[in-house]
Design an enzyme around this catalytic site. Structure first.
Site, mmCIF file in Angstrom:
data_model
loop_
_atom_site.group_PDB
_atom_site.id
_atom_site.type_symbol
_atom_site.label_atom_id
_atom_site.label_comp_id
_atom_site.label_asym_id
_atom_site.label_seq_id
_atom_site.Cartn_x
_atom_site.Cartn_y
_atom_site.Cartn_z
ATOM 1 N N CYS A 57 14.571 70.282 38.481
ATOM 2 C CA CYS A 57 14.095 70.236 39.938
ATOM 3 C C CYS A 57 14.915 71.048 40.774
ATOM 4 O O CYS A 57 15.169 72.299 40.563
ATOM 5 C CB CYS A 57 14.088 68.835 40.243
ATOM 6 S SG CYS A 57 13.034 68.420 41.902
ATOM 7 N N LYS A 80 5.331 66.970 51.214
ATOM 8 C CA LYS A 80 6.215 66.755 49.967
ATOM 9 C C LYS A 80 5.137 66.764 48.869
ATOM 10 O O LYS A 80 4.055 66.335 49.017
ATOM 11 C CB LYS A 80 6.662 65.164 50.124
ATOM 12 C CG LYS A 80 7.472 65.069 48.671
ATOM 13 C CD LYS A 80 8.202 63.705 49.026
ATOM 14 C CE LYS A 80 9.005 63.347 47.887
ATOM 15 N NZ LYS A 80 9.765 62.259 47.636
ATOM 16 N N HIS A 87 10.183 66.631 37.264
ATOM 17 C CA HIS A 87 11.022 65.591 36.681
ATOM 18 C C HIS A 87 10.242 64.947 35.481
ATOM 19 O O HIS A 87 9.798 63.940 35.170
ATOM 20 C CB HIS A 87 11.253 64.764 37.833
ATOM 21 C CG HIS A 87 12.114 64.718 38.790
ATOM 22 N ND1 HIS A 87 13.401 64.752 38.580
ATOM 23 C CD2 HIS A 87 11.761 65.280 39.969
ATOM 24 C CE1 HIS A 87 14.151 65.302 39.708
ATOM 25 N NE2 HIS A 87 13.181 65.351 40.702
ATOM 26 N N GLU A 99 12.136 63.765 33.040
ATOM 27 C CA GLU A 99 12.887 62.706 32.627
ATOM 28 C C GLU A 99 12.443 61.437 33.413
ATOM 29 O O GLU A 99 12.897 60.258 33.049
ATOM 30 C CB GLU A 99 14.309 62.957 32.859
ATOM 31 C CG GLU A 99 14.912 62.714 34.209
ATOM 32 C CD GLU A 99 14.332 63.664 35.501
ATOM 33 O OE1 GLU A 99 15.052 63.878 36.739
ATOM 34 O OE2 GLU A 99 13.498 64.734 35.184
#
Length: 302
Positions: free
Chosen positions: A142, A163, A235, A237
């Site tokens: 990121c 966003k 992301h 993860e």
């Protein structure tokens, strides 16, 4: 094989409950093998959560992995106890004399700041320069990916109208790259950020390979041709609940955030989301550890 973690690290109990094979430092010392040494620069505010997420993905390998955690000396996180940092983390001056087989640089919720205005930017650039001679391969996630693109390749970021948050479809653009070996042609990745990078600049750069991209989320996986850097703008993860926790946190703060795209079942924030990117995440970490770290690192660093 197990992942070797510091004794008493809170993530260890969570991983054990998930039936993930971990080993503390004392037992690892009895193993007569050459383990991989991985350094994690954790820039995320909820450090313990990120520790668990990354360790979980690093565990799915036949290789023994030793992990050390690094934090910035020029900025002290407000979301983790000092005792946790003192017990489980080191600063750059503590490890700069060492060499590591691999390194992970996490994201950070600061992407709206110009890079040079980040409190620890000078320290981070020193670390990124140090990796050139002290780390075999670095995975950047990121904001960490955006920082690497800017520092190493001169590719900046730009602010999005709103966003970018949600789970987005991505296409595999190269099927002959080892990092993507075994990957589906289409897969989903979570994103949570306010900025992006220009796909045309990445494609035009002689030293970079664009491995995957999304019509909605833009470039996702970028690889340097020398295999030194893997940059993932999403992301992978994240846990199933992470995007939802971010959404509810912002809602409670009165920020009126957009509901993450294609995340909650029936687009209902009260329903429990499913993890639909787990297999892709495990595959990326496994391939990175095997092909870019284990296969490339000398048995004995000189």
């Amino acid at each position: 094989m197990p992942i070797n973690i510091p004794k008493d690290l809170p993530a260890g109990e969570i991983l054990s409950e998930e039936n993930i094979f971990t080993m503390d430092e004392e037992r690892a010392k009895t193993q007569d093998i050459r383990p991989l040494n991985i350094l994690i620069l954790n820039l995320m505010p909820e450090k313990e959560r990120t520790e668990t997420q990354l360790l979980r993905l690093l565990s799915n390998s036949p290789l023994q992995v030793n992990v050390e955690f690094l934090h910035t000396a020029t900025y002290e996180s407000k979301n983790v106890s000092k005792s946790h940092l003192q017990q489980f983390y080191k600063s750059f001056k503590d490890i700069k004399h060492q060499r590591f087989d691999g390194m992970i640089v996490t994201g950070a919720p600061i992407e709206q700041l110009p890079f040079e205005e980040v409190v620890y930017w000078e320290e981070l650039t020193e670390i990124m320069e140090w990796t050139k001679d002290h780390v075999t391969s670095v995975m950047h996630i990121c904001w960490g990916a955006q920082a690497a693109l800017y520092h190493h390749y001169g590719i900046g970021k730009y602010e999005l109208p709103q966003k970018l948050t949600g789970v987005f479809k991505h296409r595999l653009l190269q099927n002959n790259i080892k990092l993507a070996r075994g990957s589906d042609d289409e897969f989903v990745v979570p994103h949570s950020r306010y900025t992006s990078v220009c796909e045309e600049e990445i494609l035009a750069h002689d030293d970079l390979i664009l491995l995957s991209s999304s019509e909605e989320a833009g470039p996702c996986t970028i690889l340097s041709k020398d295999q030194k850097h893997v940059m993932i703008t999403g992301h992978i993860e994240y846990d199933a609940e992470t995007l939802g926790d971010e959404y509810h946190r912002d809602t409670n703060r009165g920020l009126e955030p957009h509901v993450p795209v294609d995340y909650f079942p029936d687009n209902d924030p009260e329903k429990k989301p499913l993890n639909r990117w787990r297999s892709h995440a495990y595959l990326m970490f496994y391939n990175w550890l095997n092909y870019y770290v284990y296969q490339e690192t000398p048995f004995s660093w000189k």
